[in-house]
Design an enzyme around this catalytic site. Sequence first.
Site, PDB file in Angstrom:
ATOM      1  CB  CYS A 194       8.783   3.677  -0.702  1.00 40.06           C
ATOM      2  SG  CYS A 194       8.418   2.914   0.717  1.00 40.06           S
TER       3      CYS A 194
ATOM      4  CD  GLU B  93       0.427   5.836   1.932  1.00 44.75           C
ATOM      5  OE1 GLU B  93       1.577   6.546   2.407  1.00 44.75           O
ATOM      6  OE2 GLU B  93      -0.684   5.986   2.996  1.00 44.75           O
TER       7      GLU B  93
HETATM    8  P1  NAD Z   1       3.906   1.167  -9.899  1.00 43.93           P
HETATM    9  O1  NAD Z   1       3.440   2.039  -9.948  1.00 43.93           O
HETATM   10  O2  NAD Z   1       4.640   0.581 -10.939  1.00 43.93           O
HETATM   11  O3  NAD Z   1       2.844  -0.515  -9.664  1.00 43.93           O
HETATM   12  C1  NAD Z   1       1.878  -0.299  -9.235  1.00 43.93           C
HETATM   13  C2  NAD Z   1       1.027  -1.201  -8.894  1.00 43.93           C
HETATM   14  O4  NAD Z   1       0.202  -0.123 -10.174  1.00 43.93           O
HETATM   15  C3  NAD Z   1       1.388  -2.869  -9.756  1.00 43.93           C
HETATM   16  O5  NAD Z   1       0.105  -3.417  -9.023  1.00 43.93           O
HETATM   17  C4  NAD Z   1       1.380  -2.184 -10.892  1.00 43.93           C
HETATM   18  O6  NAD Z   1       0.832  -3.387 -12.057  1.00 43.93           O
HETATM   19  C5  NAD Z   1       0.331  -1.391 -11.198  1.00 43.93           C
HETATM   20  N1  NAD Z   1      -0.414  -0.588 -12.303  1.00 43.93           N
HETATM   21  C6  NAD Z   1       0.982  -0.018 -12.754  1.00 43.93           C
HETATM   22  N2  NAD Z   1       0.269   0.858 -13.996  1.00 43.93           N
HETATM   23  C7  NAD Z   1      -0.970   0.606 -13.622  1.00 43.93           C
HETATM   24  C8  NAD Z   1      -2.709   1.314 -14.391  1.00 43.93           C
HETATM   25  N3  NAD Z   1      -1.739   1.955 -15.225  1.00 43.93           N
HETATM   26  N4  NAD Z   1      -3.480   1.553 -14.053  1.00 43.93           N
HETATM   27  C9  NAD Z   1      -4.071   0.209 -12.988  1.00 43.93           C
HETATM   28  N5  NAD Z   1      -2.596  -0.429 -11.839  1.00 43.93           N
HETATM   29  C10 NAD Z   1      -1.209   0.426 -12.813  1.00 43.93           C
HETATM   30  O7  NAD Z   1       5.499   0.186  -8.488  1.00 43.93           O
HETATM   31  P2  NAD Z   1       6.367   0.031  -8.572  1.00 43.93           P
HETATM   32  O8  NAD Z   1       7.415  -0.366  -9.337  1.00 43.93           O
HETATM   33  O9  NAD Z   1       5.618  -1.945  -8.748  1.00 43.93           O
HETATM   34  O10 NAD Z   1       7.675  -0.321  -6.768  1.00 43.93           O
HETATM   35  C11 NAD Z   1       7.951   1.114  -6.944  1.00 43.93           C
HETATM   36  C12 NAD Z   1       7.118   2.174  -6.485  1.00 43.93           C
HETATM   37  O11 NAD Z   1       6.359   2.263  -5.304  1.00 43.93           O
HETATM   38  C13 NAD Z   1       8.042   3.069  -6.413  1.00 43.93           C
HETATM   39  O12 NAD Z   1       7.832   5.072  -6.913  1.00 43.93           O
HETATM   40  C14 NAD Z   1       7.630   3.318  -5.063  1.00 43.93           C
HETATM   41  O13 NAD Z   1       8.417   4.808  -4.117  1.00 43.93           O
HETATM   42  C15 NAD Z   1       6.776   3.565  -4.327  1.00 43.93           C
HETATM   43  N6  NAD Z   1       6.692   2.810  -3.676  1.00 43.93           N
HETATM   44  C16 NAD Z   1       5.288   3.413  -2.164  1.00 43.93           C
HETATM   45  C17 NAD Z   1       5.892   3.489  -0.661  1.00 43.93           C
HETATM   46  C18 NAD Z   1       5.233   4.517   0.103  1.00 43.93           C
HETATM   47  O14 NAD Z   1       4.899   3.465   1.790  1.00 43.93           O
HETATM   48  N7  NAD Z   1       5.106   4.997  -0.687  1.00 43.93           N
HETATM   49  C19 NAD Z   1       6.228   1.875  -0.666  1.00 43.93           C
HETATM   50  C20 NAD Z   1       6.646   0.941  -1.263  1.00 43.93           C
HETATM   51  C21 NAD Z   1       7.002   2.012  -2.610  1.00 43.93           C
END
Ligand code: NAD
Length: 541
Positions: A327, A293
Site C-alpha cells: 500500500c 486502512e
Molecule cells: P480488497 O479490498 O480487494 O480486499 C480486502 C478484503 O476485503 C479481502 O478479504 C476481500 O475478500 C474482502 N472484500 C472484498 N470485497 C468485499 C465485499 N464486497 N464485502 C466484504 N468483503 C469484501 O484488497 P486487496 O486486493 O486484498 O488488498 C490490496 C488493497 O489493500 C490495496 O488497495 C492496498 O492499498 C490496500 N492496503 C492498504 C494498507 C494500508 O495500511 N493502508 C495495507 C495493505 C493493503
Amino acid sequence: MSNAVFNFPKTYNEPVLSYIKGSPERVKLVAALKELKSKKADIPMYIGGKEIYTNEKVDIHPPHELKHKLGTYNKGGSSHVKQAIQAALKAKPAWEAMAWQDRAAIFLKAADLLAGPYRARMNAATMLGQSKNAFQAEIDAVAEWCDFLRFNAQFMRDIYADQPISDPGIWNRMEYRPLEGFVFALSPFNFTSIAGNLSCAPALMGNTIVWKPAETQIYSAQVIMQILQEAGLPAGVINLVFVEGRTAGDIIFNHPDFAGLHFTGSTGVFQKLWQTIGQNLSLYKSYPRIVGETGGKDFVIAHPSANPEAVSVALARGAFEYQGQKCSAASRAYLPASLWPVIKKKLVTDLKSMKMGSPEQFDNFINAVIDEKAFDKITSYIKQAKKDKGAKILVGGNYDKTSGYFIEPTVIQVDDPKYVTMCDELFGPVLTIYVYEDADYKKVLTILDSTSPYALTGAVFANDREAINLTSERLKHAAGNFYINDKPTGAVVGQQPFGGARASGTNDKAGSIMNLYRWVSARTIKENMNPPLDYRYPFLD
Ligand code: NAD
C-alpha cells in the site's frame, strides 16, 4: 494471579535475518519450501476451535507457478459465518474475564513461536502463497507480525495503566472494557502480518473475532491459526472463515452484536462497507467501531538539491519490492530536470539488472503479482500507456501470464502530471515519473497535493533544509507517513506507526497505541469512601 502488579518483558523489534547463502536460516527455509511443495495441503476453516472441512474444495497455486498445486482450502457459506459469530459470542465472557497478563502471555508466546520454530514455515508459506522473495517474506510475515504481537501487548498494559486522578475520599478508576459484541477482521492479500494483526489486536483487548482473509492469503493464514492455537488461544476467540466477502458482509452487517470492523484493503470496498454499516445503524446494540486502512498513490518528490543516486535507489526499492503490491509503494515521482539524466541512467540500469521469477530462486528480486485479476488490471494500464502520445515506457512494459503472473518492473514517463497512472492506484510494478523544470518546484508541490484522493505515504529527497521544511509543510495532509531522504515503504512497528489520511483510511495507526484504543469502550468507576449522609449543602444555611 491477580495479587501482583506485573512488570512487562522488554519490547523489541524482531531482528531481520539476512538469508545469505550458507546461513542456517536459509538452509531451514529451503527445507521448509521443499516440504510444503512436496505436500498437498487441505486447509480447513477454524470455528470455535474446530477444523471445518466442506465439500467445496478450492485449489491454491503459487502465483509464480500456476501448474503447481499447493493444495486446497475449504470454502464455506452463510451457515459458517453464522457459526463463527455464535462461537465468538460464546467465547467472549471467559475471554474478556481472563486477566490481561494471561492474554498478553498468549500473544507473546505466539511471537516467540513465530520467531523460532515456525519461522521457516511461515516464510515459506508466504513465499509460495503470495509470491514474496525471502527478504520480503521475512520483513512481513515474521518480523512485522512478531512486532505487532509484542508491541501491542506493551501498549495494552500502557492503556490499562492510564488511570484518572482522584480527590481525597474518592477512588476513580478506568476500566478498559472490550466492545460489546464481536469484531469482524477483514484482511488483504499483501501482508501476512496485517492479517495477523487485524484479528489479534482487537482480540488482545478482550474482543472475540470473526476473521475473513483474502482468498489469496489463505495458505499463510493457516500458519497464523496454527501458531495461535499452539500459543494457547482459547477456542472461539478468533474464528477463521473462507467465504465470499459479500456472504460474510450480508450476515455480519445485519447482526445486532456486530461491534467493530477492522479492515485493510482497497478504498472502494471500505467505502461500500461503511455505507452498509451506516444504513444498518439502527440494528446494532452499539455504534460499531470502524477502522480501515486503504489504498494509496504514494509519491516521491526530489528537490534539485537531492542526491540523485539516493533518489534512484529509493525508487527502485520503493516502487518495485514485492512487485509494487505494498500500500506504501512509490507509484508516482516528481523529479527535477537537472537531476533527471543521472537518476534515469541509474534507475534504468538497476531495473534491467533485476531478475524476475520464482521466489524459490533466491536471486529473483521480482516475483509474480498476486492473481489474474491484478495482472489484467495492471497490464491494461501498460497497454494504454504504450498507445498514449504523452506517455513513454522507459524500461519494462513486458508481461506474461502463461506460467505465472509476471510483469516486468515498468517505468512510464509522462508529459501530463495528471496522466491516469499518476492518479489511479495500480497496485503493481509500475512507476510513473513526471519531470519538472527546477524553477517550478513550488508549483509541483501544489500539483502533487491535488492529484490523487489518497494520502498514505510520501517522500521528499533534498539536502536543502528550507526545501525540506517547505515540502513538509505544504504536503502536511498528503501523507500519513512522510519520509525525508528515505523510500516511502518499510514502516517498522513501534518506530513509524502506519496509516494514511484522506481516502487512504481512518489513520488509526496500526502497530500503535491509537489502534488499540479503538477496540475498547472505557467504563469510568467512581467509588466514594465516605458517602454524604445529609442532602443539604453548607451554602443552604
Ligand atoms: P480488497 O479490498 O480487494 O480486499 C480486502 C478484503 O476485503 C479481502 O478479504 C476481500 O475478500 C474482502 N472484500 C472484498 N470485497 C468485499 C465485499 N464486497 N464485502 C466484504 N468483503 C469484501 O484488497 P486487496 O486486493 O486484498 O488488498 C490490496 C488493497 O489493500 C490495496 O488497495 C492496498 O492499498 C490496500 N492496503 C492498504 C494498507 C494500508 O495500511 N493502508 C495495507 C495493505 C493493503
